[in-house]
Scaffold this motif. Structure first.
Motif, short mmCIF file in Angstrom:
data_model
loop_
_atom_site.label_atom_id
_atom_site.label_comp_id
_atom_site.label_asym_id
_atom_site.label_seq_id
_atom_site.Cartn_x
_atom_site.Cartn_y
_atom_site.Cartn_z
N THR A 72 0.94 -1.17 0.09
CA THR A 72 -0.05 0.03 0.03
C THR A 72 0.97 1.25 -0.10
O THR A 72 2.10 1.14 0.59
CB THR A 72 -1.10 0.09 1.13
OG1 THR A 72 -0.04 0.13 2.61
CG2 THR A 72 -1.90 -1.11 1.30
N LEU A 73 0.48 2.39 -0.65
CA LEU A 73 0.91 3.62 -0.50
C LEU A 73 0.01 4.69 -0.39
O LEU A 73 -0.97 4.88 -1.56
CB LEU A 73 1.93 3.85 -1.76
CG LEU A 73 2.68 5.22 -1.88
CD1 LEU A 73 3.75 5.18 -0.75
CD2 LEU A 73 3.14 5.30 -3.18
N ASP A 74 -0.11 5.22 0.76
CA ASP A 74 -0.92 6.41 0.81
C ASP A 74 -0.52 7.91 0.72
O ASP A 74 0.48 8.14 1.60
CB ASP A 74 -1.70 6.33 2.34
CG ASP A 74 -2.83 5.26 2.37
OD1 ASP A 74 -3.23 4.76 1.12
OD2 ASP A 74 -3.12 4.48 3.29
N VAL A 75 -0.81 8.67 -0.11
CA VAL A 75 0.02 9.82 -0.18
C VAL A 75 -0.93 11.15 -0.01
O VAL A 75 -2.05 11.16 -0.54
CB VAL A 75 0.46 10.05 -1.92
CG1 VAL A 75 1.33 11.39 -2.03
CG2 VAL A 75 1.29 8.96 -2.08
N ASP A 129 4.01 1.58 -9.38
CA ASP A 129 3.62 1.11 -8.06
C ASP A 129 2.35 0.32 -8.45
O ASP A 129 2.16 -1.06 -8.04
CB ASP A 129 3.46 2.16 -7.01
CG ASP A 129 4.73 2.33 -6.46
OD1 ASP A 129 5.75 1.64 -6.68
OD2 ASP A 129 4.64 3.49 -5.74
N ALA A 130 1.37 1.14 -8.85
CA ALA A 130 -0.15 0.69 -9.06
C ALA A 130 -0.16 -0.60 -10.10
O ALA A 130 -0.69 -1.58 -10.10
CB ALA A 130 -0.98 1.59 -9.74
N ARG A 155 -3.21 5.11 -3.18
CA ARG A 155 -4.21 6.29 -2.92
C ARG A 155 -3.66 7.37 -2.73
O ARG A 155 -2.66 7.61 -1.93
CB ARG A 155 -5.07 6.04 -1.60
CG ARG A 155 -5.82 4.53 -1.82
CD ARG A 155 -6.95 4.35 -0.77
NE ARG A 155 -6.20 4.39 0.61
CZ ARG A 155 -6.74 4.09 1.83
NH1 ARG A 155 -7.95 4.08 1.89
NH2 ARG A 155 -5.98 4.09 2.84
N VAL A 156 -4.38 8.63 -3.14
CA VAL A 156 -3.62 9.85 -3.57
C VAL A 156 -4.87 10.92 -3.20
O VAL A 156 -5.70 10.74 -3.62
CB VAL A 156 -2.88 10.21 -4.61
CG1 VAL A 156 -2.35 11.73 -4.49
CG2 VAL A 156 -1.96 9.18 -4.89
N PHE A 188 3.57 10.71 3.01
CA PHE A 188 3.25 9.67 2.49
C PHE A 188 3.47 8.43 3.33
O PHE A 188 4.24 8.43 4.18
CB PHE A 188 3.41 9.26 1.13
CG PHE A 188 5.12 9.29 0.74
CD1 PHE A 188 5.82 8.17 0.79
CD2 PHE A 188 5.62 10.53 0.64
CE1 PHE A 188 7.20 8.11 0.64
CE2 PHE A 188 6.94 10.62 0.28
CZ PHE A 188 7.80 9.39 0.33
N VAL A 189 2.65 7.35 3.51
CA VAL A 189 2.98 6.25 4.23
C VAL A 189 3.12 4.86 3.19
O VAL A 189 2.25 4.66 2.45
CB VAL A 189 1.61 6.08 5.11
CG1 VAL A 189 1.86 4.67 6.13
CG2 VAL A 189 1.59 7.29 6.21
N ILE A 190 4.03 4.26 3.62
CA ILE A 190 4.38 2.99 2.81
C ILE A 190 4.23 1.66 3.61
O ILE A 190 4.53 1.59 4.85
CB ILE A 190 6.09 3.15 2.74
CG1 ILE A 190 6.39 4.33 1.91
CG2 ILE A 190 6.48 1.57 1.74
CD1 ILE A 190 7.83 4.64 2.09
N ASP A 191 3.31 0.95 3.02
CA ASP A 191 2.85 -0.37 3.63
C ASP A 191 2.33 -0.17 5.23
O ASP A 191 2.61 -1.15 5.90
CB ASP A 191 3.90 -1.49 3.62
CG ASP A 191 4.26 -1.86 1.96
OD1 ASP A 191 3.55 -1.71 1.23
OD2 ASP A 191 5.67 -1.84 1.88
#
Length: 337
Positions: free
Chosen positions: A68-71, A88-89, A96-97, A138-141
């Motif tokens: 997962t990656l949330d930006v 990434d996708a 998600r951005v 952003f948050v990685i995994d």
């Protein structure tokens, strides 16, 4: 009887050049390991400094997600960063951005919003329950957060002073993810503090308290200087004997504040607002070389009280040392007010 052995009084030979190089290499490795241990033990770091390091470390982080990656980003106009998210996708990461739309209708973010949406990235406009989403993170995994003072806007990279800090503290990461979920759903709620996070709305009180806690020194960088509570706190600190140094990019908008700070005994240094000089975009406060704030918060009422902003206050020695060194360089390169 054999004669007693005597100390060897020959003049010692100098080590071969290769030996010196080997020793230097060992010392460098030990220092690097010690630094890595210090970063790891704090749950914070490394600190990425811009424009010195360039954005390759940021692109590497963006491309490191496995699940997962949330930006969350105020301004996004960087083809390389955009490609990292699309890649990434394409390999199965759920990306998600959240992009700001409140400032000028989000015109600056509409091209990337469309392009990401067309390439497998989920994108939404930011929460309508805050004034502007000025956060950059952003948050990685779900395990590693990156808290930035700068946007993903490549046209400014070469001259903009900014920082990005990797945060692996579980409570911080969980809090940032919780706020991402809240804003993704356009819901109302209070941002969790985590271990050391500073959120807006509501940043004014903790930042004023940080300034007010200083007994010896304050180092300050920011893009804006208009919030009366911050200006007043810096004036009060100087008047009680704290050595206060401020470095910013000059603007007529901050003249009254600069004049008031100088009159109170604050050392204000500024850079010309020019594409050829360093632009101070970072937001930092270092108090007594023992506590430092880094984040997205500008010193304006809107930023501190009404926007969505994210920063943190830490006592991490490696971060304090790095920030102090950069600040000294910035301050010495600017012109006294």
């Amino acid at each position: 009887m054999a004669a007693a052995s005597q100390p060897d009084r020959r003049t010692p030979r100098s080590p071969r050049p290769g030996a010196w190089l080997a020793c230097l290499l060992i010392v460098s490795i030990v220092a690097a390991c010690a630094s890595a241990i210090a970063w790891a033990s704090s749950g914070l770091g490394p600190l990425i400094t811009e424009p010195d390091q360039g954005y390759a470390p940021i692109y590497t982080l963006l491309g490191s997600a496995k699940h997962t990656l949330d930006v969350t980003m105020y301004e996004f106009s960087d083809p390389a960063a955009e490609k990292a998210l699309i890649d990434d996708a394409a390999r199965g990461v759920a990306v998600r951005v959240i992009l700001d739309e409140q400032y000028k209708g989000g015109a600056y973010n509409k091209p990337v919003f469309t392009d990401l949406s067309q390439h497998g990235v989920k994108v939404q406009w930011a929460s309508t329950h805050v004034s502007i989403t000025h956060q950059k993170s952003f948050v990685i995994d779900g395990k590693k957060a990156v808290i930035m003072t700068g946007n993903l806007t490549s046209s400014f990279y070469s001259t903009s002073r900014d920082f990005a800090l990797v945060d692996t503290k579980k409570s911080d990461v969980a809090a940032i993810e919780a706020v991402f979920g809240l804003d993704w759903a356009n819901g109302k709620g209070t941002a969790p503090a985590g271990a050391d996070l500073v959120w807006s709305p509501g940043s004014e009180a903790p930042l004023v308290a940080l300034i007010g806690s200083a007994k010896h020194s304050l180092l300050v960088e920011n893009e804006e200087m208009e919030a009366p509570a911050i200006v007043g706190a810096l004036e009060a600190a100087a008047k009680r004997g704290v050595a206060v140094q401020v470095v910013m990019t000059n603007s007529p908008d901050w003249k009254a504040s600069f004049d008031a700070l100088k009159a109170a005994g604050v050392q204000v240094h500024t850079y010309k607002n020019s594409s050829k000089t360093l632009y101070i975009h970072a937001k930092l406060i270092e108090a007594d070389a023992s506590r430092v704030f880094l984040g997205s918060e500008n010193f304006s009422v809107g930023s501190l009280q009404y926007n969505r902003e994210l920063g943190l206050i830490t006592t991490s020695a490696p971060i304090l040392q790095a920030v102090k060194k950069i600040f000294a360089s910035d301050f010495s390169g600017a012109t006294p007010w």
